[in-house]
Design a protein around this motif. Structure first.
Motif, mmCIF file in Angstrom:
data_model
loop_
_atom_site.group_PDB
_atom_site.id
_atom_site.type_symbol
_atom_site.label_atom_id
_atom_site.label_comp_id
_atom_site.label_asym_id
_atom_site.label_seq_id
_atom_site.Cartn_x
_atom_site.Cartn_y
_atom_site.Cartn_z
ATOM 1 N N ARG A 7 0.799 -1.229 0.000
ATOM 2 C CA ARG A 7 0.000 0.000 0.000
ATOM 3 C C ARG A 7 0.828 1.275 0.000
ATOM 4 O O ARG A 7 1.890 1.343 0.606
ATOM 5 C CB ARG A 7 -0.841 0.055 1.264
ATOM 6 C CG ARG A 7 -1.996 -0.858 1.318
ATOM 7 C CD ARG A 7 -2.662 -0.685 2.658
ATOM 8 N NE ARG A 7 -3.934 -1.358 2.758
ATOM 9 C CZ ARG A 7 -4.522 -1.620 3.911
ATOM 10 N NH1 ARG A 7 -3.946 -1.268 5.047
ATOM 11 N NH2 ARG A 7 -5.689 -2.224 3.937
ATOM 12 N N TYR A 9 -0.308 5.106 1.191
ATOM 13 C CA TYR A 9 -1.404 5.807 1.854
ATOM 14 C C TYR A 9 -1.460 7.282 1.464
ATOM 15 O O TYR A 9 -0.426 7.936 1.343
ATOM 16 C CB TYR A 9 -1.237 5.719 3.380
ATOM 17 C CG TYR A 9 -1.282 4.315 3.912
ATOM 18 C CD1 TYR A 9 -2.497 3.684 4.171
ATOM 19 C CD2 TYR A 9 -0.119 3.610 4.168
ATOM 20 C CE1 TYR A 9 -2.544 2.402 4.674
ATOM 21 C CE2 TYR A 9 -0.152 2.318 4.668
ATOM 22 C CZ TYR A 9 -1.372 1.721 4.919
ATOM 23 O OH TYR A 9 -1.406 0.434 5.418
ATOM 24 N N THR A 14 -6.293 5.026 -0.536
ATOM 25 C CA THR A 14 -5.113 4.172 -0.487
ATOM 26 C C THR A 14 -4.971 3.462 -1.824
ATOM 27 O O THR A 14 -5.940 2.884 -2.317
ATOM 28 C CB THR A 14 -5.255 3.146 0.657
ATOM 29 O OG1 THR A 14 -5.425 3.858 1.891
ATOM 30 C CG2 THR A 14 -4.031 2.255 0.755
ATOM 31 N N PRO A 32 -9.014 5.535 2.663
ATOM 32 C CA PRO A 32 -7.823 5.929 3.420
ATOM 33 C C PRO A 32 -7.754 5.186 4.761
ATOM 34 O O PRO A 32 -8.745 4.605 5.205
ATOM 35 C CB PRO A 32 -8.021 7.435 3.643
ATOM 36 C CG PRO A 32 -9.481 7.647 3.537
ATOM 37 C CD PRO A 32 -10.005 6.620 2.570
ATOM 38 N N TRP A 33 -6.595 5.223 5.400
ATOM 39 C CA TRP A 33 -6.450 4.652 6.740
ATOM 40 C C TRP A 33 -7.028 5.646 7.740
ATOM 41 O O TRP A 33 -6.538 6.762 7.885
ATOM 42 C CB TRP A 33 -4.996 4.345 7.070
ATOM 43 C CG TRP A 33 -4.840 3.929 8.499
ATOM 44 C CD1 TRP A 33 -4.204 4.622 9.491
ATOM 45 C CD2 TRP A 33 -5.345 2.736 9.107
ATOM 46 N NE1 TRP A 33 -4.293 3.928 10.676
ATOM 47 C CE2 TRP A 33 -4.990 2.763 10.467
ATOM 48 C CE3 TRP A 33 -6.077 1.642 8.637
ATOM 49 C CZ2 TRP A 33 -5.331 1.752 11.364
ATOM 50 C CZ3 TRP A 33 -6.411 0.635 9.526
ATOM 51 C CH2 TRP A 33 -6.033 0.700 10.866
ATOM 52 N N SER A 41 -12.696 3.212 6.682
ATOM 53 C CA SER A 41 -11.252 3.004 6.675
ATOM 54 C C SER A 41 -10.901 1.717 5.941
ATOM 55 O O SER A 41 -11.689 0.760 5.925
ATOM 56 C CB SER A 41 -10.751 2.903 8.122
ATOM 57 O OG SER A 41 -9.370 2.614 8.174
ATOM 58 N N LYS A 131 2.767 -1.743 4.146
ATOM 59 C CA LYS A 131 3.060 -0.445 3.553
ATOM 60 C C LYS A 131 4.155 -0.657 2.516
ATOM 61 O O LYS A 131 5.140 -1.355 2.777
ATOM 62 C CB LYS A 131 3.521 0.527 4.647
ATOM 63 C CG LYS A 131 3.781 1.920 4.126
ATOM 64 C CD LYS A 131 4.147 2.854 5.264
ATOM 65 C CE LYS A 131 4.382 4.247 4.728
ATOM 66 N NZ LYS A 131 4.713 5.185 5.826
#
Length: 134
Positions: A7, A9, A14, A32-33, A41, A131
């Motif tokens: 990912r 962000y 995302t 999005p986170w 989320s 990530k």
């Protein structure tokens, strides 16, 4: 088999890349986170078991099992995370913006076919969400 979701962000969404066995499969879009808030989320980074699931709305799709504090997290087609997703993951053929992509049905079908083939052989299929760059 491990499905890797790498990912990147952004505040509005995302974007991700889906890899299996060192091979790029497709891109992904998500919300999005926002601290794992239900319907708003993307899901937390981690490792999850994938399974088959059928619904009238999405037909045969991929279920992400045992997401903490969440239920019915799916891989399903969508081209705009903000409008079409409530925490799920949408494979896309190309990223067209933050949380946006194109040709989602084609990307989803490709991913679903790979995942289902492994499940049908009796293999466990895991999703590893990371990530990008880690």
């Amino acid at each position: 088999m491990v499905v890797g979701l790498l990912r990147t962000y952004h505040s509005q969404g995302t974007n991700g890349e889906i890899w299996i066995g060192g091979e790029f499969v497709c891109y992904a879009i998500e919300l999005p986170w926002l601290d794992n808030v239900r319907n708003n989320s993307c899901i937390p980074e981690g490792i999850y078991v994938l399974g088959k699931r059928y619904s009238k709305k999405f037909k045969w799709h991929v279920l992400v099992k045992d997401v903490y504090g969440r239920s019915e997290i799916l891989f399903h087609p969508a081209n705009d995370a903000r409008i079409e997703l409530r925490g799920c993951i949408a494979p896309v053929s190309q990223i067209s913006g933050i949380g946006r992509g194109v040709q989602s049905v084609a990307a989803f079908n490709k991913l679903r076919d790979i995942v289902y083939a492994s499940i049908d052989k009796g293999e466990q299929v895991l999703l590893e969400v990371l990530k990008k760059g880690e």
